[in-house]
Design a protein around this motif. Sequence first.
Motif, PDB file in Angstrom:
ATOM      1  N   LEU A   1       0.812  -1.216   0.000  1.00 19.48           N
ATOM      2  CA  LEU A   1       0.000   0.000   0.000  1.00 19.48           C
ATOM      3  C   LEU A   1       0.845   1.266   0.000  1.00 19.48           C
ATOM      4  CD1 LEU A   1      -2.872  -1.027   2.424  1.00 19.48           C
ATOM      5  CD2 LEU A   1      -2.974  -0.767  -0.060  1.00 19.48           C
ATOM      6  N   GLU A   2       2.075   1.178   0.515  1.00 17.28           N
ATOM      7  CA  GLU A   2       2.954   2.347   0.579  1.00 17.28           C
ATOM      8  C   GLU A   2       3.928   2.426  -0.594  1.00 17.28           C
ATOM      9  OE1 GLU A   2       4.752   1.961   4.415  1.00 17.28           O
ATOM     10  OE2 GLU A   2       2.855   2.271   5.452  1.00 17.28           O
ATOM     11  N   ALA A   3       3.894   1.461  -1.498  1.00 18.06           N
ATOM     12  CA  ALA A   3       4.835   1.433  -2.616  1.00 18.06           C
ATOM     13  C   ALA A   3       4.614   2.614  -3.556  1.00 18.06           C
ATOM     14  CB  ALA A   3       4.689   0.119  -3.388  1.00 18.06           C
ATOM     15  N   GLU A   4       5.695   3.034  -4.208  1.00 20.67           N
ATOM     16  CA  GLU A   4       5.616   4.128  -5.181  1.00 20.67           C
ATOM     17  C   GLU A   4       4.880   3.698  -6.446  1.00 20.67           C
ATOM     18  OE1 GLU A   4       6.517   7.321  -4.737  1.00 20.67           O
ATOM     19  OE2 GLU A   4       6.902   6.706  -2.676  1.00 20.67           O
ATOM     20  N   ALA A   5       4.991   2.435  -6.811  1.00 18.22           N
ATOM     21  CA  ALA A   5       4.285   1.927  -7.985  1.00 18.22           C
ATOM     22  C   ALA A   5       2.819   1.690  -7.627  1.00 18.22           C
ATOM     23  CB  ALA A   5       4.916   0.624  -8.467  1.00 18.22           C
ATOM     24  N   ALA A   6       1.939   2.024  -8.548  1.00 16.04           N
ATOM     25  CA  ALA A   6       0.516   1.794  -8.332  1.00 16.04           C
ATOM     26  C   ALA A   6       0.157   0.393  -8.798  1.00 16.04           C
ATOM     27  CB  ALA A   6      -0.312   2.816  -9.105  1.00 16.04           C
ATOM     28  N   LEU A   7      -0.705  -0.242  -8.071  1.00  9.21           N
ATOM     29  CA  LEU A   7      -1.235  -1.541  -8.451  1.00  9.21           C
ATOM     30  C   LEU A   7      -2.709  -1.342  -8.753  1.00  9.21           C
ATOM     31  CD1 LEU A   7      -0.530  -4.574  -8.629  1.00  9.21           C
ATOM     32  CD2 LEU A   7      -1.391  -4.775  -6.290  1.00  9.21           C
ATOM     33  N   ILE A   8      -3.119  -1.776  -9.938  1.00  3.56           N
ATOM     34  CA  ILE A   8      -4.500  -1.615 -10.386  1.00  3.56           C
ATOM     35  C   ILE A   8      -5.024  -2.972 -10.811  1.00  3.56           C
ATOM     36  CG2 ILE A   8      -6.013  -0.516 -12.087  1.00  3.56           C
ATOM     37  CD1 ILE A   8      -3.799   1.569 -12.468  1.00  3.56           C
TER      38      ILE A   8
ATOM     39  N   ILE B   1     -12.168  -0.621 -13.225  1.00  2.00           N
ATOM     40  CA  ILE B   1     -11.169  -0.728 -12.154  1.00  2.00           C
ATOM     41  C   ILE B   1     -11.885  -1.162 -10.884  1.00  2.00           C
ATOM     42  CG2 ILE B   1      -9.514   0.548 -10.736  1.00  2.00           C
ATOM     43  CD1 ILE B   1      -9.128   2.395 -13.242  1.00  2.00           C
ATOM     44  N   VAL B   2     -11.457  -2.285 -10.320  1.00  2.00           N
ATOM     45  CA  VAL B   2     -12.091  -2.816  -9.112  1.00  2.00           C
ATOM     46  C   VAL B   2     -11.200  -2.672  -7.881  1.00  2.00           C
ATOM     47  CG1 VAL B   2     -13.624  -4.391 -10.335  1.00  2.00           C
ATOM     48  CG2 VAL B   2     -11.357  -5.185  -9.632  1.00  2.00           C
ATOM     49  N   TYR B   3      -9.927  -2.326  -8.101  1.00  2.00           N
ATOM     50  CA  TYR B   3      -9.016  -2.112  -6.976  1.00  2.00           C
ATOM     51  C   TYR B   3      -7.871  -1.229  -7.430  1.00  2.00           C
ATOM     52  CZ  TYR B   3      -5.588  -2.871  -3.314  1.00  2.00           C
ATOM     53  OH  TYR B   3      -4.678  -2.672  -2.312  1.00  2.00           O
ATOM     54  N   ALA B   4      -7.457  -0.310  -6.575  1.00  2.00           N
ATOM     55  CA  ALA B   4      -6.306   0.543  -6.849  1.00  2.00           C
ATOM     56  C   ALA B   4      -5.625   0.883  -5.533  1.00  2.00           C
ATOM     57  CB  ALA B   4      -6.746   1.822  -7.552  1.00  2.00           C
ATOM     58  N   THR B   5      -4.303   0.892  -5.544  1.00  2.00           N
ATOM     59  CA  THR B   5      -3.550   1.256  -4.345  1.00  2.00           C
ATOM     60  C   THR B   5      -3.474   2.784  -4.220  1.00  2.00           C
ATOM     61  OG1 THR B   5      -1.461   1.137  -5.556  1.00  2.00           O
ATOM     62  CG2 THR B   5      -2.157  -0.851  -4.349  1.00  2.00           C
ATOM     63  N   PRO B   6      -3.141   3.274  -3.018  1.00  2.00           N
ATOM     64  CA  PRO B   6      -3.051   4.724  -2.818  1.00  2.00           C
ATOM     65  C   PRO B   6      -2.067   5.432  -3.757  1.00  2.00           C
ATOM     66  CG  PRO B   6      -3.164   3.621  -0.704  1.00  2.00           C
ATOM     67  CD  PRO B   6      -3.008   2.545  -1.748  1.00  2.00           C
ATOM     68  N   ALA B   7      -1.048   4.737  -4.244  1.00  2.00           N
ATOM     69  CA  ALA B   7      -0.099   5.367  -5.166  1.00  2.00           C
ATOM     70  C   ALA B   7      -0.813   5.863  -6.421  1.00  2.00           C
ATOM     71  CB  ALA B   7       1.022   4.394  -5.533  1.00  2.00           C
ATOM     72  N   LEU B   8      -1.904   5.207  -6.792  1.00  2.00           N
ATOM     73  CA  LEU B   8      -2.658   5.642  -7.958  1.00  2.00           C
ATOM     74  C   LEU B   8      -3.265   7.022  -7.714  1.00  2.00           C
ATOM     75  CD1 LEU B   8      -3.580   4.346 -10.758  1.00  2.00           C
ATOM     76  CD2 LEU B   8      -5.814   4.399  -9.671  1.00  2.00           C
TER      77      LEU B   8
ATOM     78  N   PHE C   1       1.681  12.622 -18.187  1.00  4.84           N
ATOM     79  CA  PHE C   1       2.988  12.285 -17.643  1.00  4.84           C
ATOM     80  C   PHE C   1       3.373  10.895 -18.139  1.00  4.84           C
ATOM     81  CE2 PHE C   1      -0.139  10.650 -14.789  1.00  4.84           C
ATOM     82  CZ  PHE C   1       0.389   9.518 -14.202  1.00  4.84           C
ATOM     83  N   PRO C   2       4.679  10.623 -18.270  1.00  5.63           N
ATOM     84  CA  PRO C   2       5.112   9.320 -18.783  1.00  5.63           C
ATOM     85  C   PRO C   2       4.937   8.219 -17.736  1.00  5.63           C
ATOM     86  CG  PRO C   2       7.015  10.643 -18.192  1.00  5.63           C
ATOM     87  CD  PRO C   2       5.804  11.521 -18.010  1.00  5.63           C
ATOM     88  N   VAL C   3       4.534   7.043 -18.208  1.00  2.42           N
ATOM     89  CA  VAL C   3       4.345   5.894 -17.321  1.00  2.42           C
ATOM     90  C   VAL C   3       4.973   4.644 -17.933  1.00  2.42           C
ATOM     91  CG1 VAL C   3       2.191   6.747 -16.286  1.00  2.42           C
ATOM     92  CG2 VAL C   3       2.077   5.327 -18.334  1.00  2.42           C
ATOM     93  N   ALA C   4       5.281   3.699 -17.072  1.00  6.90           N
ATOM     94  CA  ALA C   4       5.644   2.341 -17.483  1.00  6.90           C
ATOM     95  C   ALA C   4       4.581   1.435 -16.885  1.00  6.90           C
ATOM     96  CB  ALA C   4       7.025   1.966 -16.958  1.00  6.90           C
ATOM     97  N   VAL C   5       4.117   0.463 -17.668  1.00  9.40           N
ATOM     98  CA  VAL C   5       3.018  -0.404 -17.228  1.00  9.40           C
ATOM     99  C   VAL C   5       3.383  -1.863 -17.487  1.00  9.40           C
ATOM    100  CG1 VAL C   5       0.553  -0.940 -17.483  1.00  9.40           C
ATOM    101  CG2 VAL C   5       1.352   1.414 -17.816  1.00  9.40           C
ATOM    102  N   MET C   6       3.229  -2.687 -16.463  1.00  9.05           N
ATOM    103  CA  MET C   6       3.398  -4.143 -16.574  1.00  9.05           C
ATOM    104  C   MET C   6       2.030  -4.779 -16.385  1.00  9.05           C
ATOM    105  SD  MET C   6       6.603  -4.589 -17.117  1.00  9.05           S
ATOM    106  CE  MET C   6       6.690  -6.354 -16.912  1.00  9.05           C
ATOM    107  N   LEU C   7       1.697  -5.769 -17.225  1.00 10.07           N
ATOM    108  CA  LEU C   7       0.391  -6.434 -17.185  1.00 10.07           C
ATOM    109  C   LEU C   7       0.523  -7.904 -16.820  1.00 10.07           C
ATOM    110  CD1 LEU C   7      -1.006  -5.094 -20.575  1.00 10.07           C
ATOM    111  CD2 LEU C   7      -1.442  -4.157 -18.296  1.00 10.07           C
ATOM    112  N   ARG C   8      -0.474  -8.412 -16.141  1.00  8.92           N
ATOM    113  CA  ARG C   8      -0.545  -9.841 -15.835  1.00  8.92           C
ATOM    114  C   ARG C   8      -2.020 -10.219 -15.744  1.00  8.92           C
ATOM    115  NH1 ARG C   8       2.166 -14.139 -13.767  1.00  8.92           N
ATOM    116  NH2 ARG C   8       4.130 -13.030 -13.576  1.00  8.92           N
TER     117      ARG C   8
ATOM    118  N   VAL D   1      -4.103  -7.481 -13.744  1.00  9.38           N
ATOM    119  CA  VAL D   1      -3.408  -6.742 -12.699  1.00  9.38           C
ATOM    120  C   VAL D   1      -2.322  -5.943 -13.400  1.00  9.38           C
ATOM    121  CG1 VAL D   1      -2.026  -6.920 -10.602  1.00  9.38           C
ATOM    122  CG2 VAL D   1      -3.897  -8.549 -11.004  1.00  9.38           C
ATOM    123  N   ALA D   2      -2.314  -4.650 -13.191  1.00  7.08           N
ATOM    124  CA  ALA D   2      -1.315  -3.778 -13.817  1.00  7.08           C
ATOM    125  C   ALA D   2      -0.525  -3.056 -12.741  1.00  7.08           C
ATOM    126  CB  ALA D   2      -1.990  -2.761 -14.728  1.00  7.08           C
ATOM    127  N   THR D   3       0.772  -3.004 -12.941  1.00  2.78           N
ATOM    128  CA  THR D   3       1.648  -2.202 -12.099  1.00  2.78           C
ATOM    129  C   THR D   3       2.022  -0.978 -12.921  1.00  2.78           C
ATOM    130  OG1 THR D   3       2.523  -4.201 -11.099  1.00  2.78           O
ATOM    131  CG2 THR D   3       3.787  -2.183 -10.780  1.00  2.78           C
TER     132      THR D   3
END
Length: 135
Positions: A10-17, A25-32, A96-103, A114-116
């Motif tokens: 929950l405290e990570a800099e990367a957002a988890l969606i 979107i059914v879940y997002a971390t505070p970084a989002l 703003f520029p982003v990097a996105v990983m998908l699973r 799940v996307a980071t």
Amino acid sequence: LQTDLNDAILEAEAALIVREDSGEIVYATPALEQMFVYLCKGELSIEGRTVEDLLPMNKREIHRDVHRPAYRANPQPRAMGCGQVLEGQRKDGSLFPVAVMLRGRIISGVRCVVATVMNMTGWVPAVYINGPSKP
């Protein structure tokens, strides 16, 4: 240990969606919230919106109609947009520029993705975002 791990996520800099097949979107971390200037819970929540709400306006239709169905057909873990500079759009419209990983993942019997997401501001040279400077 589990509580510490949950706190670390929950405290990570990367957002988890987490989004459903529909794009909702059914879940997002505070970084989002920090990255996109939405609230993760409550009246102005990002939850319940579609993932396209986080994209520049000119990318939303192709993402919904082409990219999401293509990933649904072959949901392999991968980086999104390899070789491209991807952009996110904040609630205020700024990009703003982003990097996105998908699973792809089945969660409680529902097919999800799940996307980071990482904010790449400061990592991506401005020339890629703004184009070469004019003399």
